[in-house]
Design an enzyme around this catalytic site. Structure first.
Site, PDB file in Angstrom:
ATOM      1  CG  HIS A  87     -43.015 -17.251  -4.358  1.00  0.00           C
ATOM      2  ND1 HIS A  87     -42.269 -18.403  -4.259  1.00  0.00           N
ATOM      3  CD2 HIS A  87     -42.142 -16.274  -4.662  1.00  0.00           C
ATOM      4  CE1 HIS A  87     -40.999 -18.123  -4.486  1.00  0.00           C
ATOM      5  NE2 HIS A  87     -40.889 -16.839  -4.730  1.00  0.00           N
ATOM      6  CD  GLU A  96     -40.730  -9.367 -22.897  1.00  0.00           C
ATOM      7  OE1 GLU A  96     -41.500  -9.322 -23.880  1.00  0.00           O
ATOM      8  OE2 GLU A  96     -39.579  -8.873 -22.884  1.00  0.00           O
ATOM      9  CG  ASP A 131     -43.372 -21.567  -4.306  1.00  0.00           C
ATOM     10  OD1 ASP A 131     -44.219 -20.897  -4.918  1.00  0.00           O
ATOM     11  OD2 ASP A 131     -42.274 -21.114  -3.946  1.00  0.00           O
ATOM     12  N   GLY A 221     -34.746 -13.038  -5.211  1.00  0.00           N
ATOM     13  CA  GLY A 221     -34.818 -12.619  -6.611  1.00  0.00           C
ATOM     14  C   GLY A 221     -34.570 -13.745  -7.591  1.00  0.00           C
ATOM     15  CB  SER A 223     -38.439 -16.423  -6.549  1.00  0.00           C
ATOM     16  OG  SER A 223     -38.188 -16.178  -5.194  1.00  0.00           O
ATOM     17  N   GLY A 224     -38.252 -19.026  -8.544  1.00  0.00           N
ATOM     18  CA  GLY A 224     -38.763 -19.631  -9.759  1.00  0.00           C
ATOM     19  C   GLY A 224     -37.698 -20.238 -10.631  1.00  0.00           C
TER      20      GLY A 224
END
Length: 265
Positions: A87, A96, A131, A221, A223-224
């Site tokens: 997402h 970057e 995801d 925030g 996320s990932g």
């Protein structure tokens, strides 16, 4: 006997009523997993990470050269590749990657690179399944630094009574500002069946793993970013990718992560 019959009829009626309410409810999929295309959210109940403690952690900035634009997290897999959330790739056009820093404004010591995104072909925005997203770096990272190091992928999938560590640069209070320093929090594993019950009617797929408790969680925030397991020898492996959830650190609502073991070759 009459009393028992009446109680059975009442129970049956309540059961049918509950099923009717569920079937008639308008279900539109899981809650929005990111805020402002990944910006915002927080590590809840955590603390500052030590300098260089998580050398695989990266910050995804939507604007080159400025830590103020931290948006999502990611994990270094090699000098050329970073793993993040699907997402994030779907919601953020470019930017970057900044590696080797605890302070998100530390441009002097950051290794930065632009990248090409490779979103999982079966990523679903409707239920946040699959995801995951790979970022191919245009400028390979220098892995000789003790502050920049890859993390191995976890392939184990039989967890019991274990805790994981999640890291990120999200805000530490609802509506607050982003912290300068990387945060860490320890979260307990939640079994798939339990998590499915707690999130019903939303789907907890085989590609997801849950962890967290009231007062300790990741949030949008982050996320990932990585959810990591440390074995008895202190060796880390990447178990999950911060994905979605309902609220942050709420009762019976653990964080939901993309399960790395489901996608690892």
């Amino acid at each position: 006997k009459l009393k028992e019959d009446i109680m059975m009829k009442i129970s049956a009626y309540l059961l049918l009523l509950g099923l009717a309410l569920v079937s008639s409810a308008k279900l539109e999929g899981p809650p929005v997993p990111i805020l402002k295309d990944g910006i915002g959210g927080r590590i809840v109940g955590g603390q500052d990470a030590d300098e260089g403690e998580y050398p695989w952690q990266v910050s995804w900035r939507t604007c080159s050269g400025d830590g103020a634009y931290h948006s999502c997290g990611g994990s270094i897999l090699s000098a050329d590749w970073v793993l993040s959330a699907g997402h994030c790739c779907a919601g953020i056009n470019a930017g970057e990657i900044a590696a080797g820093i605890n302070d998100r404004y530390d441009n002097e010591n950051a290794q930065t690179s632009t990248f090409t995104k490779f979103l999982h072909p079966d990523y679903s925005a409707s239920n946040t399944n699959n995801d995951v997203c790979l970022l191919k770096l245009d400028m390979p990272l220098n892995l000789t630094s003790d502050k920049v190091s890859p993390i191995k992928l976890n392939r184990f999938d039989e967890w019991e009574d274990v805790k994981f560590t999640v890291t990120g640069w999200g805000t530490t209070s609802q509506g607050g500002s982003l912290p300068d320093s990387l945060k860490e929090v320890e979260v307990p594993f939640v079994k798939h069946f339990t998590c499915s019950l707690e999130y019903f009617p939303y789907s907890i797929t085989d590609g997801m793993i849950c962890a967290g408790e009231r007062g300790k969680d990741s949030c949008q925030g982050d996320s990932g970013g990585p959810m990591v397991h440390f074995d008895q020898n202190g060796e880390p492996s990447l178990v999950g990718v911060v994905s979605w959830g309902i609220g942050c650190a709420q009762w019976l609502k653990p964080g939901v992560y993309a399960k790395v073991a489901h996608y690892a070759d």
